[in-house]
Design a protein around this motif. Structure first.
Motif, short mmCIF file in Angstrom:
data_model
loop_
_atom_site.label_atom_id
_atom_site.label_comp_id
_atom_site.label_asym_id
_atom_site.label_seq_id
_atom_site.Cartn_x
_atom_site.Cartn_y
_atom_site.Cartn_z
N THR A 38 2.22 6.73 0.16
CA THR A 38 1.09 5.84 -0.37
C THR A 38 0.56 6.15 -1.71
O THR A 38 1.11 6.97 -2.34
N GLU A 39 -0.59 5.37 -2.25
CA GLU A 39 -0.98 6.28 -3.32
C GLU A 39 -1.76 7.53 -3.63
O GLU A 39 -1.44 8.16 -4.55
N SER A 98 0.66 -1.00 -0.04
CA SER A 98 -0.02 -0.06 0.10
C SER A 98 1.03 1.22 0.00
O SER A 98 0.36 2.20 -0.20
N HIS A 99 2.31 1.07 0.17
CA HIS A 99 2.91 2.38 0.33
C HIS A 99 4.47 1.79 -0.14
O HIS A 99 4.95 0.77 -0.24
#
Length: 494
Positions: free
Chosen positions: A419-420, A396-397
């Motif tokens: 992160t995104e 996720s990161h």
């Protein structure tokens, strides 16, 4: 003779024999056919968005990179774990973070006992070669373990007439270095191969100070330059930023004080000339990448070879008043990444999850069906399933680390988590504020949200995760390198 595809029934048997775990992923390559030849092309200082298809300057020509994305895969969100030449190259070759492999700057040698993934490929039956810029150990160009064939130069090398160490023998080669390295690589590719091969072709281009090939110098002199929004020295650009960001523009790697170089390639130095020379050097790099693809095709190797293109770090071209890399802003930590493998990777594939340079080693081992020996530490993981269009759980990161260098003191020790959507940056050793950016609403990172109460919980959450993960993997030890030179005030490194 060249590597050819093996019968389907033998491929299935081979798949069963070679299935292996690489950082939790199962090797997927063998079940898709014969083990492929692998060509890893690595450039230097090429930022992620300076390709025509990726939204680069409208005048920039990158037909080979455009082709690789069109006929293969574009890894859209590719990042480095450290935006500095030697540490990033060590991460690519080990699959490990900088704090794990120990190559923390451009001067220190590789720690004894370090194993690079080409050694695993050799054990799996691959023939291996390295051509180009190594830059770990700085002035040492001697052949390194893991490569059957070695062609390299000392340190940063030169853009023209390089002295190359070929398997222990040095010789000067006349010409533009990018062209020379490409010819050398193509000669090796075109030789007789009775087993799969791995070639790492590492260019000096487009490293600062930028030097295009003479045939390209001035190619973009008539082009209009769109200066980045954050280059202007205005209160709006610096009001919420850490103080060191504005101060850097007046010191090393700042656009208002060119301490580490100049525009001596041009009779009238200017930032526009600097920008244009960068683009011309990228164009020459692309031209040579196209020659590599053409050589693979002309030797009948297209269906048995995978070509991966990426860079060791990005590069700021005026953003925040910077040139260079090292910092954790997007222009510095994002890199281009393309994969061309006809018959394996579907044309037009776009890989969207967050990929890092530490993922390259396990991915290529996976592609070869040649996992690292059990117990070999690897921080990255294979993204081959993503290249093949398969579902896979993913991170996720990504984490980022850079340690302050006394010979380039304008950038502080920097630790970051991205992160995104959000990025939190921790600056160690400076009396300053940290950074928090919402990349969805502020892609140019103009507005630091760290002091806004509404984002306090987000910042604390990201900071906790950053330090928990670094602590768990031994990433909180700061290396210090003693100064060199006889004078106490001598801070310059040769």
């Amino acid at each position: 003779m060249h590597t050819r595809a093996i019968p389907r029934h033998r491929a299935l048997i081979l798949a069963l024999l070679l299935v292996t775990s690489v950082s939790g992923c199962v090797a997927a390559s063998a079940q898709d056919g014969a083990r492929r030849n692998i060509v890893l092309v690595l450039s230097d200082d090429h930022r992620h968005d300076f390709m025509r298809f990726a939204g680069g300057p409208s005048f920039l020509e990158t037909p080979a990179m455009d082709r690789m994305a069109r006929e293969g895969a574009h890894v859209v969100n590719a990042f480095v774990s450290t935006s500095l030449c030697s540490p990033s190259r060590a991460s690519i070759l080990t699959g490990r973070y900088m704090h794990a492999h120990g190559v923390v700057d451009n001067q220190r040698p590789v720690p004894a006992g370090t194993v690079f993934f080409p050694e695993h490929l050799r054990r799996a039956g691959y023939r291996t070669a390295f051509v180009g810029k190594w830059h770990m150990g700085h002035d040492d160009d001697a052949p390194r373990p893991g490569f059957d064939h070695w062609v390299s130069f000392r340190g940063q090398g030169t853009y023209f007439d390089p002295i190359l160490n070929t398997n222990g023998s040095r010789k000067k080669h006349e010409g533009y270095t990018t062209d020379v390295l490409t010819r050398t690589a193509i000669d090796w590719i075109s030789g007789e191969h009775d087993r799969p091969f791995f070639l790492m072709l590492a260019f000096k281009a487009v490293h600062y100070p930028f030097r295009p090939a003479p045939r390209h110098h001035g190619r973009y002199d008539a082009a209009e330059i769109a200066y980045p929004q954050t280059m202007a020295n205005t209160e709006a650009n610096y009001l919420s930023q850490p103080r060191w960001v504005r101060e850097r523009r007046y010191s090393i790697h700042g656009v208002d004080h060119w301490e580490t170089g100049n525009y001596d390639a041009d009779p009238v130095p200017s930032f526009a000339a600097f920008y244009r020379r960068y683009c011309e050097t990228v164009h020459g790099l692309d031209e040579n990448l196209g020659r590599v693809l053409a050589a693979i095709e002309s030797n009948g190797l297209s269906e048995s070879t995978a070509v991966i293109y990426t860079s060791d770090n990005g590069f700021a071209l005026g953003e925040h008043g910077f040139y260079d890399k090292r910092d954790a802003f997007e222009e510095s930590i994002r890199v281009p990444m393309l994969v061309w493998a006809p018959g394996l990777v579907r044309p037009g594939t776009r890989v969207m999850p967050l990929i890092q340079n530490i993922d390259i080693a396990p991915t290529l081992l996976d592609l070869a069906g040649a996992g690292a020996p059990e117990g070999t530490p690897i921080d990255g993981r294979s993204f081959l399933p993503l290249l093949l269009g398969r579902d896979a759980e993913w991170r996720s990161h990504v984490l980022y680390e850079y340690h302050w260098e006394w010979n380039f003191p304008a950038t502080p020790t920097t630790l970051a988590i991205r992160t995104e959507r959000f990025k939190y940056i921790f600056y160690h050793g400076v009396w300053d504020r940290d950074g928090l950016y919402d990349l969805a609403t502020d892609p140019h990172e103009r507005h630091n949200l760290i002091d806004l109460p509404a984002y306090r919980e987000r910042a604390l959450e990201l900071r906790a995760r950053l330090f928990e993960e670094l602590a768990a993997s031994g990433g909180l030890t700061i290396p210090i390198r003693p100064p060199r030179g006889e004078r106490l005030d001598d801070r310059k490194l040769r």
